[in-house]
Design an enzyme around this catalytic site. Structure first.
Site, short mmCIF file in Angstrom:
data_model
loop_
_atom_site.label_atom_id
_atom_site.label_comp_id
_atom_site.label_asym_id
_atom_site.label_seq_id
_atom_site.Cartn_x
_atom_site.Cartn_y
_atom_site.Cartn_z
N ARG A 35 24.51 6.88 -33.58
CA ARG A 35 23.34 6.12 -34.00
C ARG A 35 22.81 6.71 -35.30
O ARG A 35 22.82 7.93 -35.48
CB ARG A 35 22.22 6.22 -32.95
CG ARG A 35 22.40 5.29 -31.76
CD ARG A 35 22.14 3.81 -32.13
NE ARG A 35 22.43 2.91 -31.02
CZ ARG A 35 23.58 2.25 -30.83
NH1 ARG A 35 24.57 2.38 -31.68
NH2 ARG A 35 23.73 1.45 -29.80
N HIS A 64 28.57 -0.49 -39.11
CA HIS A 64 28.26 -0.47 -37.66
C HIS A 64 29.20 -1.39 -36.88
O HIS A 64 28.78 -2.28 -36.13
CB HIS A 64 26.80 -0.88 -37.41
CG HIS A 64 26.27 -0.35 -36.12
ND1 HIS A 64 24.97 0.01 -35.91
CD2 HIS A 64 26.88 -0.09 -34.92
CE1 HIS A 64 24.79 0.44 -34.68
NE2 HIS A 64 25.96 0.39 -34.05
N GLU A 82 19.70 0.00 -41.55
CA GLU A 82 20.89 -0.85 -41.66
C GLU A 82 20.47 -2.26 -42.01
O GLU A 82 19.53 -2.78 -41.39
CB GLU A 82 21.66 -0.84 -40.33
CG GLU A 82 22.27 0.52 -40.04
CD GLU A 82 23.00 0.59 -38.70
OE1 GLU A 82 23.05 -0.42 -37.98
OE2 GLU A 82 23.53 1.67 -38.38
P1 NAD Z 1 26.97 8.83 -22.98
O1 NAD Z 1 25.60 8.72 -22.42
O2 NAD Z 1 28.13 8.51 -22.11
O3 NAD Z 1 27.18 10.29 -23.59
C1 NAD Z 1 26.21 10.96 -24.36
C2 NAD Z 1 26.47 12.45 -24.20
O4 NAD Z 1 25.59 13.17 -25.06
C3 NAD Z 1 26.21 12.95 -22.78
O5 NAD Z 1 27.33 13.66 -22.31
C4 NAD Z 1 24.99 13.87 -22.93
O6 NAD Z 1 25.05 14.96 -22.02
C5 NAD Z 1 25.16 14.33 -24.36
N1 NAD Z 1 23.93 14.83 -24.97
C6 NAD Z 1 22.66 14.35 -24.84
N2 NAD Z 1 21.81 15.06 -25.61
C7 NAD Z 1 22.56 16.01 -26.23
C8 NAD Z 1 22.26 17.04 -27.15
N3 NAD Z 1 21.02 17.23 -27.59
N4 NAD Z 1 23.27 17.83 -27.61
C9 NAD Z 1 24.54 17.63 -27.18
N5 NAD Z 1 24.89 16.68 -26.29
C10 NAD Z 1 23.91 15.87 -25.82
O7 NAD Z 1 26.97 7.88 -24.29
P2 NAD Z 1 28.23 7.15 -24.97
O8 NAD Z 1 28.44 5.82 -24.32
O9 NAD Z 1 29.35 8.10 -25.11
O10 NAD Z 1 27.60 6.84 -26.41
C11 NAD Z 1 27.48 7.86 -27.40
C12 NAD Z 1 26.77 7.33 -28.63
O11 NAD Z 1 27.54 6.27 -29.21
C13 NAD Z 1 25.39 6.74 -28.37
O12 NAD Z 1 24.52 7.11 -29.43
C14 NAD Z 1 25.63 5.24 -28.42
O13 NAD Z 1 24.44 4.54 -28.75
C15 NAD Z 1 26.66 5.19 -29.52
N6 NAD Z 1 27.42 3.94 -29.61
C16 NAD Z 1 27.74 3.51 -30.87
C17 NAD Z 1 28.46 2.32 -31.03
C18 NAD Z 1 28.80 1.83 -32.40
O14 NAD Z 1 28.91 0.63 -32.58
N7 NAD Z 1 29.01 2.69 -33.39
C19 NAD Z 1 28.85 1.59 -29.88
C20 NAD Z 1 28.55 2.08 -28.61
C21 NAD Z 1 27.83 3.27 -28.48
#
Ligand code: NAD
Length: 523
Positions: A229, A276, A258
Site C-alpha cells: 500500500r 497499482h 494515486e
Molecule cells: P496478510 O494480512 O495476509 O499479511 C500481512 C502480514 O504483515 C501479516 O503476516 C502480519 O503479521 C504482518 N505485519 C503486520 N504488521 C507488521 C509490521 N509492523 N511489521 C512486519 N510485519 C507486519 O496480508 P496480504 O494479503 O499478504 O497483503 C499484504 C499487503 O498487500 C497489504 O498491504 C494489502 O493491502 C496489499 N495488497 C496489494 C495489492 C496490489 O494491488 N498491489 C493487492 C492485494 C493486496
C-alpha cells in the site's frame, strides 16, 4: 433458490452456481432496480460497481449471503448486513499469487534493468554496457510481512536460490522455517538484504515505517519494492536515497497519492513504477469468482463459509448473559497486543467463577483474538474467522475454566506467550471493566485512556525520577499504583496518564537508571 450476479464476474463462478440455484446475471442493474428486486434473492454477488447499501439490505427478505468477488468490501454496508444476520464473504486469497508474481516481475526488472533497457531500445539506442545487471542467485531477500502474499514471494525467491530473511513480529519461527525463511530483527534485515520487499497492511504502525533511518542501514546496491500500500515508504526520503545513490533501486506498484501526478520519483531511472496493477490478472478475477461461488453454494446448502467478514447471530438469551463481558474482552485484547513482544505462540483464556458456567464462552475468546489480530492483519478478523486466522498463523488457542477468583464473582485470566515475553493479565467486569492483575502483580486498573507500565528496581528514588521525566514532557499523572514481589526486587508501576507517551519520551524512560522497561497502552 435465486442468486443475483450484479457485476461482471468470470463465467466459471456462474457455472459453479447453476446446479444449486437459478442464477440471474444483470450486470447493468441500477440502484433503484436492485432495491425493488432484492426481495426475490437468496444471494448476491458483486465486484466493486454495485453498492449493497443499507437500503438494499433492509429491502431484502430472504437474502442470506452477500459475496464480494474480490478483496475490499467498501461497497457493502457490512454493519447493516450484520444487523440483519446476513453473511458478507469475500475472496482474500484470490489475489495472493497474482501480487506475488507482480512483485517477482519488479524484482527481475530492477535486477536486470529491463524497463529502462526496453525504453532505450525503443528510442533507437543499443546501450549494452549501460545495463549491467546482477543475478538473484545467492543474494538475500528481506521480506517485511510474511502473510498471504509475502509467503508466496518467499516460495518463488527460494526457487531463484535466494537466502530469505523475514521480519514479521506476528508469525512464529515454525511458520517461517516451514518456508525456509529466517526471522530477523528489522535492522538486520535492512543491513543484510539485497532485495527488500514489503507485504504489510497500511496501519498507523506501518505508515512511513520505512524512511531515512532505514535507507541509511541498507546496502548502496539494495533495492526496495512496495506492492502493498502507498504510504508505507516515506516517498520524500525514498527520492533522496535513490537520487543520492544511497540505495540501488526501487519498485513501486503503489503510491501515497494515486495516480502519482507530479511525483518527482517518476523522473528517476532507478525506479520501476506500475499503476497499482499488482492484483490485476484474469486468473485472480477467475479465482475470486470461483471462491465466492463455492462459499454461496456452501451457505445455501446448509454448510459454513470460510471467509465471513461479519458476526454470526447469537441467540438473545446467550447474548444477555455474555454481553457484560464484551467490553472487558476488547480491552484485555487491546492491552495484550500493545504489551506483546516477539512472535505470539499461544493464547490461554480461562473463565473463572460464575462465568465458567455460561454457554458460548468461545465468542468471548474470539473477541479477544479479534482485538489481538486485527491491528496486524490486512483482512478484517471477526468473531467468525478469529479461531481459523489464529490457527493459520500457528498460534495455539487454549480455552479453560476455573481459576482463583480473588473475591470476585467472575474473573477472566488471559495468558499470552510469545518467544520474547509472557504476559498474564486478569480482568473483571463489575460496574466497569477492570484489570486486577498484571504478571503476578495485583492492580486495580480502569480500562480507559492511557497507561504507562514500567518495571524497575524497587529502591528509593526510582518512582520519583520516572515522575520527573514525565513532568519534563508535560505528561500529567492522574493515578499511580505500584506492586512488588519482595523489597529491593523487581517492581511494577502502573500510571494512568492524561496523554499518551511519545516514542522518544518512552526511549528516555527506558534509559533511566534502575528502570528495566516501560510500555504505553492506549485503551
Ligand atoms: P496478510 O494480512 O495476509 O499479511 C500481512 C502480514 O504483515 C501479516 O503476516 C502480519 O503479521 C504482518 N505485519 C503486520 N504488521 C507488521 C509490521 N509492523 N511489521 C512486519 N510485519 C507486519 O496480508 P496480504 O494479503 O499478504 O497483503 C499484504 C499487503 O498487500 C497489504 O498491504 C494489502 O493491502 C496489499 N495488497 C496489494 C495489492 C496490489 O494491488 N498491489 C493487492 C492485494 C493486496
Amino acid at each position: 433458490m435465486k442468486v443475483l450476479i450484479a457485476d461482471q464476474i468470470n463465467e466459471k463462478g456462474i457455472d459453479e452456481l447453476k446446479d444449486i440455484a437459478d442464477v440471474v446475471v444483470q450486470t447493468d442493474i441500477t440502484p433503484e432496480e436492485l432495491v425493488s428486486s432484492i426481495p426475490d434473492y437468496d444471494a448476491i454477488v458483486v465486484r466493486s460497481r454495485t453498492k449493497v447499501t443499507r437500503e438494499v439490505i433492509e429491502a431484502s427478505q430472504k437474502l442470506k449471503i452477500i459475496a464480494r468477488a474480490g478483496v475490499g468490501v467498501d461497497n457493502v454496508d457490512v454493519e447493516a448486513a450484520t444487523e440483519k444476520g446476513i453473511m458478507v464473504v469475500n475472496a482474500p486469497e484470490s489475489t495472493s499469487i497474482t501480487v506475488a508474481e507482480h512483485t517477482m516481475g519488479i524484482i527481475l526488472s530492477l535486477a536486470r534493468k529491463i524497463s529502462i533497457a526496453d525504453k532505450s531500445v525503443k528510442e533507437g539506442k543499443w546501450e549494452k554496457s549501460k545495463f549491467m545487471g546482477s543475478e538473484l542467485a545467492g543474494k538475500t531477500l528481506g521480506v517485511i510481512g510474511m502473510g498471504r502474499i509475502g509467503s508466496q514471494v518467499v516460495k518463488r525467491c527460494k526457487a531463484f536460490d535466494m537466502k530469505i530473511l523475514v521480519n514479521d513480529p506476528y508469525i512464529t519461527e515454525e511458520v517461517a522455517s516451514r518456508l525456509g525463511a529466517t526471522i530477523v530483527e528489522r535492522d538486520t534485515l535492512f543491513e543484510e538484504a539485497d532485495v527488500i520487499t514489503i507485504h504489510v497492511p497500511l496501519t498507523p504502525e506501518t505508515k512511513h515505517s520505512i524512511g531515512k533511518a532505514e535507507f541509511a542501514l541498507m546496502k548502496d546496491t539494495a533495492c526496495i519494492i512496495n506492492c502493498a500500500r502507498g504510504g508505507i515508504i516515506n516517498e520524500e526520503d525514498l527520492y533522496q536515497a535513490l537520487s543520492e545513490g544511497a540505495i540501488g533501486g526501487a519498485g513501486l506498484d503503489v503510491f501515497e497519492k494515486e495516480p502519482p501526478e507530479g511525483n518527482p520519483l517518476l523522473a528517476l531511472d532507478n525506479l520501476v513504477a506500475t499503476p497499482h496493477i499488482g492484483a490485476s490478472t484474469r486468473e485472480a478475477q477467475r479465482d475470486a469468482a470461483i471462491i465466492v461461488a463455492k462459499e454461496i453454494k456452501e451457505v445455501l446448502t446448509g454448510g459454513t463459509a470460510r471467509n465471513v467478514l461479519n458476526m454470526p447471530v447469537i441467540d438473545p438469551e446467550t447474548l444477555i448473559l455474555i454481553k457484560p463481558y464484551f467490553e472487558l474482552m476488547t480491552k484485555l485484547g487491546r492491552f495484550l497486543i500493545q504489551t506483546a513482544q516477539g512472535n505470539i505462540k499461544e493464547i490461554d483464556v480461562t473463565y473463572c467463577g460464575e462465568l465458567a458456567e455460561f454457554p458460548k464462552l468461545d465468542i468471548l475468546t474470539r473477541m479477544i483474538l479479534q482485538e489481538i489480530l486485527n491491528p496486524i492483519l490486512t483482512e478484517p478478523v471477526n468473531l467468525v474467522n478469529a479461531m481459523a486466522v489464529a490457527e493459520n498463523r500457528g498460534i495455539t488457542v487454549i480455552e479453560g475454566k476455573r481459576c482463583e477468583v480473588h473475591g470476585f464473582d467472575s474473573l477472566i485470566r488471559v495468558e499470552m506467550k510469545s518467544d520474547k515475553n509472557d504476559m498474564v493479565i486478569e480482568g473483571v467486569s463489575t460496574k466497569e471493566p477492570k484489570i486486577v492483575l498484571i504478571n503476578g502483580y495485583k492492580v486495580d486498573v480502569e480500562t480507559e485512556g492511557h497507561l504507562l507500565i514500567s518495571s524497575y528496581k524497587d529502591i528509593p528514588g526510582v518512582i520519583g525520577i520516572i515522575g520527573t521525566k514525565l513532568g519534563e514532557h508535560e505528561i500529567n499523572i492522574a493515578k499511580m499504583q505500584v506492586g512488588r514481589q519482595e523489597p529491593g526486587g523487581e517492581a511494577v508501576m502502573v500510571l494512568k496518564i492524561d496523554s499518551t507517551v511519545p516514542e522518544n519520551v518512552l526511549d528516555e524512560l527506558k534509559e533511566l537508571e534502575n528502570v528495566y522497561d516501560a510500555v504505553v497502552v492506549n485503551l
